[in-house]
Design an enzyme around this catalytic site. Structure first.
Site, PDB file in Angstrom:
ATOM      1  N   ARG A 255       4.083   2.463   5.560  1.00 30.66           N
ATOM      2  CA  ARG A 255       4.354   3.027   4.268  1.00 30.66           C
ATOM      3  C   ARG A 255       5.874   2.939   3.860  1.00 30.66           C
ATOM      4  O   ARG A 255       6.725   2.830   4.478  1.00 30.66           O
ATOM      5  CB  ARG A 255       4.302   4.692   4.737  1.00 30.66           C
ATOM      6  CG  ARG A 255       3.002   5.216   5.150  1.00 30.66           C
ATOM      7  CD  ARG A 255       2.951   6.693   4.994  1.00 30.66           C
ATOM      8  NE  ARG A 255       1.630   7.294   5.713  1.00 30.66           N
ATOM      9  CZ  ARG A 255       0.499   7.059   5.102  1.00 30.66           C
ATOM     10  NH1 ARG A 255       0.453   6.803   3.896  1.00 30.66           N
ATOM     11  NH2 ARG A 255      -0.636   7.355   5.968  1.00 30.66           N
ATOM     12  N   ASP A 256       5.805   3.080   2.108  1.00 27.55           N
ATOM     13  CA  ASP A 256       7.021   2.695   1.565  1.00 27.55           C
ATOM     14  C   ASP A 256       7.930   3.659   1.922  1.00 27.55           C
ATOM     15  O   ASP A 256       7.576   4.945   1.822  1.00 27.55           O
ATOM     16  CB  ASP A 256       6.801   2.499   0.256  1.00 27.55           C
ATOM     17  CG  ASP A 256       8.046   1.721  -0.439  1.00 27.55           C
ATOM     18  OD1 ASP A 256       7.701   0.710  -1.157  1.00 27.55           O
ATOM     19  OD2 ASP A 256       9.059   2.569  -0.724  1.00 27.55           O
ATOM     20  N   ILE A 257       9.155   3.404   1.975  1.00 24.90           N
ATOM     21  CA  ILE A 257      10.389   4.513   2.360  1.00 24.90           C
ATOM     22  C   ILE A 257      10.684   5.401   1.333  1.00 24.90           C
ATOM     23  O   ILE A 257      10.990   6.443   1.570  1.00 24.90           O
ATOM     24  CB  ILE A 257      11.535   3.650   3.076  1.00 24.90           C
ATOM     25  CG1 ILE A 257      12.186   4.863   3.937  1.00 24.90           C
ATOM     26  CG2 ILE A 257      12.503   3.318   1.850  1.00 24.90           C
ATOM     27  CD1 ILE A 257      13.423   3.957   5.112  1.00 24.90           C
TER      28      ILE A 257
ATOM     29  N   ASN B 171       5.667  -7.477  -7.234  1.00 22.97           N
ATOM     30  CA  ASN B 171       7.164  -7.896  -7.927  1.00 22.97           C
ATOM     31  C   ASN B 171       7.267  -9.327  -7.405  1.00 22.97           C
ATOM     32  O   ASN B 171       7.611  -9.322  -6.325  1.00 22.97           O
ATOM     33  CB  ASN B 171       7.789  -6.711  -7.850  1.00 22.97           C
ATOM     34  CG  ASN B 171       7.706  -5.317  -8.200  1.00 22.97           C
ATOM     35  OD1 ASN B 171       6.757  -5.196  -9.664  1.00 22.97           O
ATOM     36  ND2 ASN B 171       7.912  -4.233  -7.803  1.00 22.97           N
TER      37      ASN B 171
ATOM     38  N   VAL C 294      13.255  -6.447  -2.694  1.00 23.47           N
ATOM     39  CA  VAL C 294      13.237  -7.153  -1.072  1.00 23.47           C
ATOM     40  C   VAL C 294      12.813  -8.509  -1.191  1.00 23.47           C
ATOM     41  O   VAL C 294      11.528  -8.532  -1.697  1.00 23.47           O
ATOM     42  CB  VAL C 294      12.474  -6.122  -0.087  1.00 23.47           C
ATOM     43  CG1 VAL C 294      12.154  -7.028   1.291  1.00 23.47           C
ATOM     44  CG2 VAL C 294      12.955  -4.836  -0.168  1.00 23.47           C
TER      45      VAL C 294
ATOM     46  N   HIS D 289       5.624  -9.235  -0.763  1.00 25.45           N
ATOM     47  CA  HIS D 289       4.997  -7.681  -0.159  1.00 25.45           C
ATOM     48  C   HIS D 289       3.960  -7.301  -1.392  1.00 25.45           C
ATOM     49  O   HIS D 289       4.682  -7.503  -2.583  1.00 25.45           O
ATOM     50  CB  HIS D 289       5.852  -6.706   0.035  1.00 25.45           C
ATOM     51  CG  HIS D 289       7.002  -6.583  -0.999  1.00 25.45           C
ATOM     52  ND1 HIS D 289       8.113  -7.121  -0.914  1.00 25.45           N
ATOM     53  CD2 HIS D 289       7.188  -5.599  -2.173  1.00 25.45           C
ATOM     54  CE1 HIS D 289       9.008  -6.635  -2.108  1.00 25.45           C
ATOM     55  NE2 HIS D 289       8.102  -5.666  -2.630  1.00 25.45           N
TER      56      HIS D 289
ATOM     57  N   HIS E 169       2.130  -3.892  -3.192  1.00 24.91           N
ATOM     58  CA  HIS E 169       2.319  -2.473  -3.166  1.00 24.91           C
ATOM     59  C   HIS E 169       1.033  -1.980  -3.324  1.00 24.91           C
ATOM     60  O   HIS E 169       0.459  -2.347  -4.333  1.00 24.91           O
ATOM     61  CB  HIS E 169       3.198  -1.773  -4.414  1.00 24.91           C
ATOM     62  CG  HIS E 169       4.714  -2.461  -4.406  1.00 24.91           C
ATOM     63  ND1 HIS E 169       5.665  -1.321  -3.968  1.00 24.91           N
ATOM     64  CD2 HIS E 169       5.454  -3.416  -4.551  1.00 24.91           C
ATOM     65  CE1 HIS E 169       6.817  -1.926  -3.990  1.00 24.91           C
ATOM     66  NE2 HIS E 169       6.730  -3.138  -4.385  1.00 24.91           N
TER      67      HIS E 169
END
Ligand code: 5GP
Ligand code: ZN
Length: 116
Positions: free
Chosen positions: A30-32, A88, A97, A101, A103
């Protein structure tokens, strides 16, 4: 593994994350700072700085990312309501980052992608 990369450290379990899935190719957590009720990052275990470094040789990993994202979308209950799976790459996209990755974002109406 890139020693100064936060996502490499998450893959290795060296820093904590809310991990939902991991296999020999990919990790999902999970994204923070979630932007929607469902916001999961699906990443290759192997370090690359962005999708611009990936290609035909990464077909298995990229296929796995899509398969895992679809499975997690089902688990999280957004498969039918809809979601975005996006990556992205570089400054104009706002990449922060530099470990590739994807999303997985859903659980609310995400709005149109507006032409400018
Ligand atoms: P980018 O803008 O590079 O596509 O997105 C990076 C994402 O990583 C952001 O949504 C941010 O909230 C997330 N993120 C950054 N650091 C961490 C972390 O340490 N743990 C988790 N789970 N997510 C992170
Ligand atoms: Zn990395």
């Amino acid at each position: 593994m890139a020693t100064d990369c936060i996502f490499c450290k998450i893959v290795a379990g060296e820093i904590p994350s809310d991990k939902l899935y991991q296999d020999e190719l990919v990790t999902a957590f999970r994204d923070i700072r979630p932007v929607a009720p469902v916001h999961i990052l699906v990443i290759p275990n192997a370090h690359s700085s962005s999708v611009t470094e990936m290609g035909d040789g990464d077909a298995a990993t990229l296929g796995r990312i899509v398969a895992v994202a679809n499975q997690l979308a089902k688990q999280e209950g957004v498969s039918k309501s809809g979601f975005r799976l996006l990556c992205n790459a570089g400054p104009d996209a706002g990449q922060v980052v530099y470990h590739t990755h994807f999303h997985l974002i859903g659980g609310r109406e995400l709005g149109p992608m507006v032409a400018r």
